[in-house]
Design an enzyme around this catalytic site. Structure first.
Site, mmCIF file in Angstrom:
data_model
loop_
_atom_site.group_PDB
_atom_site.id
_atom_site.type_symbol
_atom_site.label_atom_id
_atom_site.label_comp_id
_atom_site.label_asym_id
_atom_site.label_seq_id
_atom_site.Cartn_x
_atom_site.Cartn_y
_atom_site.Cartn_z
ATOM 1 N N ARG A 1 0.841 -1.194 0.000
ATOM 2 C CA ARG A 1 0.000 0.000 0.000
ATOM 3 C C ARG A 1 0.876 1.244 0.000
ATOM 4 N NH1 ARG A 1 -4.709 -1.709 4.425
ATOM 5 N NH2 ARG A 1 -5.177 -3.730 3.441
ATOM 6 N N ARG B 1 2.482 1.034 10.147
ATOM 7 C CA ARG B 1 1.924 1.379 8.836
ATOM 8 C C ARG B 1 3.048 1.392 7.811
ATOM 9 N NH1 ARG B 1 -3.008 3.300 7.826
ATOM 10 N NH2 ARG B 1 -3.346 3.861 10.006
ATOM 11 N N GLU C 1 -5.984 -0.862 15.990
ATOM 12 C CA GLU C 1 -6.599 -1.846 15.088
ATOM 13 C C GLU C 1 -5.595 -2.905 14.649
ATOM 14 O OE1 GLU C 1 -7.895 -2.321 10.503
ATOM 15 O OE2 GLU C 1 -7.960 -0.288 11.315
ATOM 16 N N SER D 1 -9.825 -5.948 10.793
ATOM 17 C CA SER D 1 -11.098 -5.343 10.407
ATOM 18 C C SER D 1 -11.900 -6.415 9.691
ATOM 19 C CB SER D 1 -10.852 -4.142 9.487
ATOM 20 O OG SER D 1 -12.031 -3.405 9.299
ATOM 21 N N ARG E 1 1.466 -6.272 12.716
ATOM 22 C CA ARG E 1 0.892 -5.641 13.911
ATOM 23 C C ARG E 1 0.786 -6.641 15.062
ATOM 24 N NH1 ARG E 1 -3.387 -0.842 12.371
ATOM 25 N NH2 ARG E 1 -2.094 0.144 10.769
#
Length: 430
Positions: A269, A284, A356, A359, A398
Site C-alpha cells: 500500500r 503502517r 486496530e 477489520s 501488527r
C-alpha cells in the site's frame, strides 16, 4: 455496487441511507442520466419498429404502380437512414450507460440497519474487552526500541534497500514473524475449517474494481507499469474474492455454510496521506503481511458469517494472550464496500491505547454485483448474487508489534507466547 433497480424505485430512500455515512448521493444527476438512457432505449425501439414496417412496404409500393426495383430502392433508402439513426442512438445509449456505471462505481455501500450512526471513529461503539493489559514495573518501550536494542529490527538498512516505511528483521524476530504466519494458518485451516488458498500477488484492474478498490482508491495502490493495468495487491481480499468473479456456483458447491478461504500474502500500500507516529516502525508500512479470511456465502448467511469470522480472528488474539477490544464501526467510519464492520484493537503498552489489528466486514451483495459472483438458488433454479465477508486473521506485522510490546521484559528481552513455542524450536525468549 448498489442495485440500480433499487435506486430507480426509490432514489430518495437510497440517498437518505447513504447520508448516514456522510455520502451525498446526487439524485437529480442520477435521474437525469437514467432519463437519457430510457429515452435512447425508447427511440431505438421506435426505429426498430419503423425498420420492420419499412421492410413490408415493397409490396405496397409495387401495388401502387412502382416497379419492383424502384420500390426496393425507395425502401432501401429508408432503411439506410434508419440504420444510421440506430447507430447514433446505440452510441448515445452506450455513452449514457458508461456514465451511469461510472457514477455508481463511486457510490459506497449502504450501512446495515444495526450499524450505529456516527461521523467518525470517535463514534464507534465498544462491544467487549478481553484480557488485562500488562502492568510493568519499568517504563514500557515501543516495538522499535525493543527490536533495535535486540539488533533484530532494522529500518535503516531497509531504507537503504527500498526507502522509508520498510523494515528488515533478523534471527529470532524473523523466525517469530514466520511462526505467526504458520500458527494462524494452522489455526484457521484446522480448528476453523478454512481451505488454504495461494493466489497471485499481482492483479488486474478488473479484480480491483470487483472488490471496490478501484476506481476510488487508486492513489493507495502500487501500479507496476504505466502501459499495463497490473497492480500489487493491497490485501489478499482482492485475488481471493475474485476467485468467484463471473462464476455461478451450484448450491452443493457452497456446502452448508458457504466457501471459506484462508490466505497468507504480502500486501502493498502506498499509504497516501498517512503521516505521524504510525510511519515509524511496523504499524503502517508499504509492505506487510496478513493472513486473510474470506467467506462466500448465501445471502441469508452473511450476518452470521460476519460473527463467526470475527470470532475466528479473536481466537488468534486469545491464544496469543494479547489484550484487545472489539468495536462496531459507526456509519461514518465503515469502509467504502462494507455494510457492517467489526474492528479488533490490540493493546499496545507503549502507546497506552488499543490499535486496530483486524477489520472484519460484511459486504452483502455489493462486491458480488461488481464481480457478478453468483450461486444458483435451488428453490428457483435461477442465479442470484452471493454475499461476501472477509477480515484479517490477523495482520502479521501488527501482531508482532503487539507481542514485542506486551511480552517485553525488564532486561530488554521478549518472552515467546506459549502458543508459538512449537514453532520456535525451543526458543523461549528473543
Amino acid at each position: 455496487m448498489l442495485d440500480i433497480k433499487a435506486i430507480r424505485n426509490n432514489p430518495q430512500a437510497v440517498s437518505q441511507q447513504l447520508a448516514r455515512r456522510g455520502f451525498s448521493f446526487d439524485v437529480e444527476a442520477f435521474q437525469a442520466l437514467d432519463a437519457r438512457r430510457k429515452q435512447a432505449d425508447m427511440d431505438s425501439q421506435n426505429l426498430l419498429s419503423e425498420r420492420k414496417n419499412a421492410s413490408k412496404k415493397i409490396g405496397q409500393l409495387v401495388g401502387q404502380g412502382l416497379s419492383v426495383d424502384d420500390a426496393k430502392a425507395q425502401v432501401n433508402e429508408t432503411l439506410e437512414k434508419i440504420s444510421a439513426q440506430l447507430d447514433t442512438l446505440t452510441e448515445q445509449a452506450r455513452t449514457v450507460q458508461a456514465e451511469i456505471e461510472a457514477l455508481l462505481l463511486e457510490v459506497p455501500n449502504i450501512p446495515a440497519d444495526d450499524v450505529p450512526d456516527g461521523a467518525s471513529e470517535s463514534d464507534n461503539v465498544e462491544l467487549a474487552r478481553w484480557g488485562t493489559p500488562p502492568a510493568f514495573d519499568f517504563p514500557a518501550r515501543d516495538h522499535v526500541e525493543i527490536g533495535e536494542a535486540l539488533q533484530q529490527l532494522d529500518a535503516t538498512t531497509a531504507g537503504k534497500i527500498a526507502g522509508s516505511r520498510f523494515t528488515v528483521m533478523y534471527g529470532p524476530l524473523a523466525r517469530l514473524h514466520r511462526a505467526l504466519i504458520q500458527f494462524m494458518l494452522n489455526l484457521h485451516t484446522g480448528e476453523h475449517g478454512y481451505c488454504e488458498i495461494n493466489v497471485p500477488y499481482i492483479v488486474n484492474r478488473e479484480s480491483l474494481r470487483g472488490t471496490g478498490q478501484l476506481p476510488k482508491f487508486e492513489a493507495d495502490l502500487f501500479k507496476l507499469r504505466a502501459d499495463a493495468d497490473y497492480y500489487l495487491i493491497p490485501t489478499a481480499e482482492v485475488p481471493v474474492t475474485n476467485v468467484a468473479r463471473d462464476r455461478i456456483y451450484e448450491d452443493v458447491e457452497l456446502g452448508p455454510e458457504g466457501i471459506h478461504y484462508a490466505c497468507h500474502s504480502p500486501c502493498f500500500r502506498s499509504e497516501a496521506g498517512s503521516y505521524g507516529r504510525d510511519t515509524r516502525g511496523m504499524i503502517r508500512q508499504h509492505q506487510f503481511e496478513k493472513v486473510e479470511l474470506v467467506q462466500l456465502v448465501r445471502p441469508n448467511q452473511s450476518a452470521t458469517a460476519l460473527e463467526s469470522l470475527t470470532h475466528h480472528a479473536e481466537r488468534v488474539l486469545q491464544l496469543l494472550e494479547l489484550p484487545y477490544r472489539k468495536v462496531v464501526l459507526c456509519s461514518g467510519d465503515i469502509g467504502f464496500s462494507a455494510c457492517k464492520t467489526y474492528d479488533l484493537e490490540v493493546w499496545l503498552p507503549a502507546q497506552d491505547t488499543y490499535r486496530e489489528i483486524s477489520s472484519c466486514s460484511n459486504f452483502g451483495d455489493f462486491q458480488a454485483r461488481r464481480m457478478q459472483a453468483r450461486w444458483r438458488n435451488p428453490a428457483t433454479g435461477k442465479p442470484e448474487l452471493l454475499h461476501t465477508v472477509n477480515g484479517s486473521g490477523l495482520a502479521v506485522g501488527r501482531t508482532l508489534v503487539a507481542i514485542l510490546e506486551n511480552y517485553q521484559q525488564a532486561d530488554g528481552s521478549v518472552a515467546v507466547p506459549s502458543a508459538l513455542a512449537p514453532y520456535m524450536g525451543g526458543l523461549a525468549t528473543l
